[in-house]
Design an enzyme around this catalytic site. Structure first.
Site, PDB file in Angstrom:
ATOM      1  N   CYS A   1     -13.944  56.322  58.749  1.00  0.00           N
ATOM      2  CA  CYS A   1     -13.852  57.450  59.674  1.00  0.00           C
ATOM      3  C   CYS A   1     -13.905  58.735  58.860  1.00  0.00           C
ATOM      4  CB  CYS A   1     -12.585  57.489  60.505  1.00  0.00           C
ATOM      5  SG  CYS A   1     -12.395  56.094  61.606  1.00  0.00           S
TER       6      CYS A   1
ATOM      7  N   ARG B   1     -18.971  57.278  56.264  1.00  0.00           N
ATOM      8  CA  ARG B   1     -17.628  56.722  56.445  1.00  0.00           C
ATOM      9  C   ARG B   1     -17.491  55.937  57.744  1.00  0.00           C
ATOM     10  NH1 ARG B   1     -14.129  59.138  52.916  1.00  0.00           N
ATOM     11  NH2 ARG B   1     -12.384  58.407  54.160  1.00  0.00           N
TER      12      ARG B   1
ATOM     13  N   TRP C   1     -15.344  54.715  62.465  1.00  0.00           N
ATOM     14  CA  TRP C   1     -15.573  53.308  62.163  1.00  0.00           C
ATOM     15  C   TRP C   1     -14.473  52.577  62.925  1.00  0.00           C
ATOM     16  CZ3 TRP C   1     -13.138  49.050  60.069  1.00  0.00           C
ATOM     17  CH2 TRP C   1     -13.975  47.987  59.707  1.00  0.00           C
TER      18      TRP C   1
ATOM     19  N   ASN D   1      -7.887  59.202  61.098  1.00  0.00           N
ATOM     20  CA  ASN D   1      -8.536  58.225  60.235  1.00  0.00           C
ATOM     21  C   ASN D   1      -7.436  57.332  59.691  1.00  0.00           C
ATOM     22  OD1 ASN D   1      -9.875  56.850  58.197  1.00  0.00           O
ATOM     23  ND2 ASN D   1      -9.923  58.596  56.816  1.00  0.00           N
ATOM     24  N   GLY D   2      -7.450  56.064  60.072  1.00  0.00           N
ATOM     25  CA  GLY D   2      -6.411  55.152  59.593  1.00  0.00           C
ATOM     26  C   GLY D   2      -6.020  54.169  60.674  1.00  0.00           C
TER      27      GLY D   2
ATOM     28  N   GLU E   1     -24.265  40.419  43.146  1.00  0.00           N
ATOM     29  CA  GLU E   1     -24.536  41.777  43.620  1.00  0.00           C
ATOM     30  C   GLU E   1     -25.883  41.831  44.353  1.00  0.00           C
ATOM     31  OE1 GLU E   1     -22.924  44.298  44.185  1.00  0.00           O
ATOM     32  OE2 GLU E   1     -24.317  45.971  44.221  1.00  0.00           O
TER      33      GLU E   1
ATOM     34  N   LYS F   1     -26.234  43.042  48.206  1.00  0.00           N
ATOM     35  CA  LYS F   1     -27.122  44.156  48.591  1.00  0.00           C
ATOM     36  C   LYS F   1     -28.052  43.727  49.721  1.00  0.00           C
ATOM     37  CE  LYS F   1     -25.732  46.943  47.397  1.00  0.00           C
ATOM     38  NZ  LYS F   1     -24.599  47.186  46.593  1.00  0.00           N
TER      39      LYS F   1
ATOM     40  N   GLU G   1     -26.208  43.380  53.034  1.00  0.00           N
ATOM     41  CA  GLU G   1     -25.799  44.675  53.591  1.00  0.00           C
ATOM     42  C   GLU G   1     -26.962  45.412  54.242  1.00  0.00           C
ATOM     43  OE1 GLU G   1     -22.322  46.566  50.840  1.00  0.00           O
ATOM     44  OE2 GLU G   1     -24.225  46.295  49.840  1.00  0.00           O
TER      45      GLU G   1
ATOM     46  N   HIS H   1     -24.130  21.762  43.074  1.00  0.00           N
ATOM     47  CA  HIS H   1     -22.956  21.232  43.771  1.00  0.00           C
ATOM     48  C   HIS H   1     -22.907  21.722  45.214  1.00  0.00           C
ATOM     49  CE1 HIS H   1     -21.590  19.686  39.958  1.00  0.00           C
ATOM     50  NE2 HIS H   1     -21.883  20.867  39.424  1.00  0.00           N
TER      51      HIS H   1
ATOM     52  N   LYS I   1     -18.694  53.239  54.014  1.00  0.00           N
ATOM     53  CA  LYS I   1     -18.680  53.344  52.565  1.00  0.00           C
ATOM     54  C   LYS I   1     -17.260  53.350  52.004  1.00  0.00           C
ATOM     55  CE  LYS I   1     -20.992  55.300  48.796  1.00  0.00           C
ATOM     56  NZ  LYS I   1     -21.472  53.951  48.482  1.00  0.00           N
TER      57      LYS I   1
HETATM   58  C1  G6P Z   1     -17.308  49.215  50.894  1.00  0.00           C
HETATM   59  C2  G6P Z   1     -18.656  49.740  50.453  1.00  0.00           C
HETATM   60  C3  G6P Z   1     -19.101  49.035  49.184  1.00  0.00           C
HETATM   61  C4  G6P Z   1     -18.040  49.185  48.099  1.00  0.00           C
HETATM   62  C5  G6P Z   1     -16.667  48.702  48.588  1.00  0.00           C
HETATM   63  C6  G6P Z   1     -15.558  49.097  47.620  1.00  0.00           C
HETATM   64  O1  G6P Z   1     -17.418  47.898  51.313  1.00  0.00           O
HETATM   65  O2  G6P Z   1     -19.612  49.560  51.477  1.00  0.00           O
HETATM   66  O3  G6P Z   1     -20.313  49.598  48.718  1.00  0.00           O
HETATM   67  O4  G6P Z   1     -18.413  48.443  46.985  1.00  0.00           O
HETATM   68  O5  G6P Z   1     -16.349  49.324  49.839  1.00  0.00           O
HETATM   69  O6  G6P Z   1     -15.454  50.501  47.600  1.00  0.00           O
HETATM   70  P1  G6P Z   1     -14.964  51.364  46.396  1.00  0.00           P
HETATM   71  O7  G6P Z   1     -15.130  52.782  46.851  1.00  0.00           O
HETATM   72  O8  G6P Z   1     -13.506  51.009  46.174  1.00  0.00           O
HETATM   73  O9  G6P Z   1     -15.793  51.043  45.227  1.00  0.00           O
END
Ligand code: G6P
Length: 611
Positions: free
Chosen positions: A2, A27, A73, A99-100, A484, A488, A491, A507, A606
């Protein structure tokens, strides 16, 4: 998650707020809304992205010099117009954004229902707002006092902005757990979840701390704690340029941020990595070198992509420093009563520096006597402030929701850390230390080589974009990169993808392999090369489609793979900084080919400031 924005001053508030909300959309983008005060209190809100709100308010009265705005969010209540913020209190006097999460909102709501309050939304925010109004009416006190009483009785996390018809110049804000920055102008103040909505108006900011309440008028900023004692605002100068938060000619922030990596890695190394004199200058490490090199163990705490950087750090630190390392998901670590001894070092990795699970995990570890070292991107963020020491990644603002340049920044910092500690400890030879420093120093140039021509990766994305599943495999230092790569792709393209250690594939996941399954091998030349060649054979024998990330001039892997993405040669410890780049681009191009909004993937945010 948010994003919140507030303004009080001489300008029209609406354009400032809308522009700010667009900058904070990373956010959350389930809904957005604004509340403006002039002769009355007007609230406009809409499900969907900020652009939809903008369209919806065309022709409406948007006048007002004070206002608050929110991009959501969703936590409590599905994304909808009625659950969008701001919320109005039952009297219609107060408007609030939040926000929270308020965890104990159910009993409070039940009490208010008994008293005759009604609720238009399913949100915890509307409950808190009416709780404040109820306290104000019962105690016959001012809004600030009512807020203070309410905050002492709620459990949870919040950053709230509150405005009242009775005081049409004042915004009251409070924070615990969710970030809040106040920008100080001449005869005006700006409030936001981060500095990006503020930067074009002023560079003077105050980061509000947990358990603080701010009373903000055009000419006045008063900061108090929950005990009603005044606090002195600590004014800081922002070191951020507007250009850094704009797209700069790229079609998407994600693409811009992928392409910035040669430069951001260089910025991260600059002034720190000095191979010509055999030195790594990092104050955060130098000042605490004894604690770090003598640590009986290191715990790495992070979430998401940052956790993958942590896994890579485990491999590096164990090899170069011979210190046992455990890598923890912050959300698990904070709840499972982990064993932490005095002297243990915790490395917290976070792009935003605000991730709630990481933050709370650190708070409890700090209480138990652990030494906290933060590897953070956002300067002045909560995790940066909570850490005993740290090193910034200097990747600049990352706006695309999927992390790219922050990840390579984290790996760069963690590699320098491992080298510096290992050298101080005597667990690496001078020769290896210098060789790895030189290899690390060459990374920005090699990244630029990969990014020079991306058309082959675009072609591969187009070829496989309709696959339903992907496997990503790697061994050793390339295993975290396989994880990773899978994250990606999930996402950005919503294709199911799994990352596995290449040998572990036998396995279970091998059962999935058929002629429709693309398998991405991160197969650069390293000490596991022969082994991974065999793993590629195993997939080919079952008719799987192999896409390989391979080292330039390698002929063996390319002869077996259906498609290849080449990266320049590098030491295996340094190679992940290169091999991740084609995987970032692959997910970007698949997402684009499928017509998705790669900067704002569905359901994601994010900065995850809720548990
Ligand atoms: C969210 C974001 C990711 C990020 C993760 C951890 O899921 O979409 O891209 O890696 O949070 O966030 P941070 O800010 O703690 O790296």
């Amino acid at each position: 998650m948010c994003g919140i924005v507030g303004y009080t001053g001489y300008r029209e508030a609406y354009p400032v707020i809308i522009k700010g909300l667009k900058r904070l959309e990373y956010r959350g983008y389930d809904s957005s809304g604004v509340a403006l005060l002039n002769t009355g209190l007007k609230v406009y809100k809409k499900k969907g992205k900020v652009a939809e709100l903008e369209e919806d308010v065309i022709g409406k009265d948007l006048h007002g010099h004070i206002g608050i705005g929110h991009t959501r969010w969703a936590t409590h209540g599905e994304p909808s117009d009625r659950n969008a913020h701001p919320h109005l209190s039952n009297s219609g006097n107060l408007a609030m954004i939040h926000n929270g999460i308020i965890e104990n909102y159910v009993p409070i709501k039940n009490d208010l229902l008994k008293k005759g309050y009604s609720f238009k939304s399913d949100t915890d925010t509307e409950v808190l707002l009416n709780f404040i109004e109820d306290i104000q009416q019962n105690n016959n006190c001012g809004l600030e006092e009512a807020l203070r009483i309410a905050l002492k009785r709620i459990v949870g996390a919040y950053c709230i902005l509150l405005i009242s018809k009775d005081d049409p110049e004042t915004i009251i804000a409070a924070r615990k757990g969710s970030p809040l920055v106040i920008g100080i102008g001449k005869g005006e103040h700006f409030l936001a979840s981060d500095a990006s909505p503020i930067i074009e108006y002023t560079k003077e900011v105050v980061y509000v701390n947990d358990y603080e309440i701010a009373i903000i008028r055009p000419d006045e900023l008063i900061l108090k704690n929950l005990g009603n004692e005044k606090q002195t605002p600590f004014i800081q100068k922002l070191d951020l340029e507007l250009a850094a938060i704009e797209k700069g000619g790229y079609s998407h922030f994600m693409l811009k941020e992928i392409h910035e990596q040669s430069e951001t890695i260089h910025d991260c190394l600059r002034g720190r990595l000095l191979p010509e004199v055999g030195k790594i200058m990092m104050g955060g490490i130098e000042n605490h070198i004894d604690a770090l090199k003598n640590a009986p163990r290191i715990l790495i705490v992070a979430c998401g992509t940052s956790w993958h950087a942590g896994l890579l750090a485990e491999y590096m630190i164990e090899e170069l420093c011979r210190i046992p390392v455990e890598v923890e998901y912050a959300s698990e670590f904070r709840y499972r009563n982990p064993v932490i001894h005095k002297g243990d070092v915790i490395i917290a990795i976070s792009q935003s520096g605000e991730t709630a699970d990481t933050l709370v995990a650190l708070e409890s570890a700090k209480e138990k006597g652990a030494f906290i070292f933060g590897v953070v991107n956002v300067v002045g963020s909560s995790i940066a402030r909570l850490s005993h020491a740290g090193a910034y990644t200097h990747a600049g603002p990352e706006i695309g929701v999927a992390s790219t340049k922050a990840f390579t920044g984290q790996i760069t910092v963690l590699t320098m850390m491992a080298l510096k500690i290992g050298f101080a400890k005597g667990t690496i030879t001078n020769e290896r230390y210098l060789q790895l420093m030189n290899d690390l120093n060459a990374v920005p140039e090699k990244v630029a080589v990969i990014l020079k021509n991306t058309s082959n990766i675009e072609r591969i994305a187009e070829k496989y974009k309709d696959a339903h599943d992907f496997l990503f495999l790697g061994r050793g230092y390339n295993f975290p990169i396989a994880l990773e790569g899978a994250l990606k792709l999930k996402e950005i393209s919503y294709i199911h993808a799994e990352g596995y250690p290449a040998a572990e594939m036998k396995h279970g996941p091998i059962a999935l392999v058929d002629e429709n399954l693309p398998v991405v091998f991160v197969a650069t030349k390293d000490s596991y090369y022969e082994k991974i060649v065999s793993n590629v054979q195993e997939i080919k024998a079952r008719k799987g489609k192999v896409i390989a990330v391979a080292t330039e001039n390698d002929t063996v892997i390319p002869s077996m793979a259906d498609d290849v993405m080449f990266v320049p040669d590098a030491d295996e410890i340094i190679a992940p900084l290169l091999s991740v780049i084609p995987l970032q681009l692959l997910s970007y191009f698949v997402g684009i080919a499928k017509g998705y909004d790669v900067d704002k993937p569905r359901n994601l945010a994010k900065s995850v400031t809720v548990e």
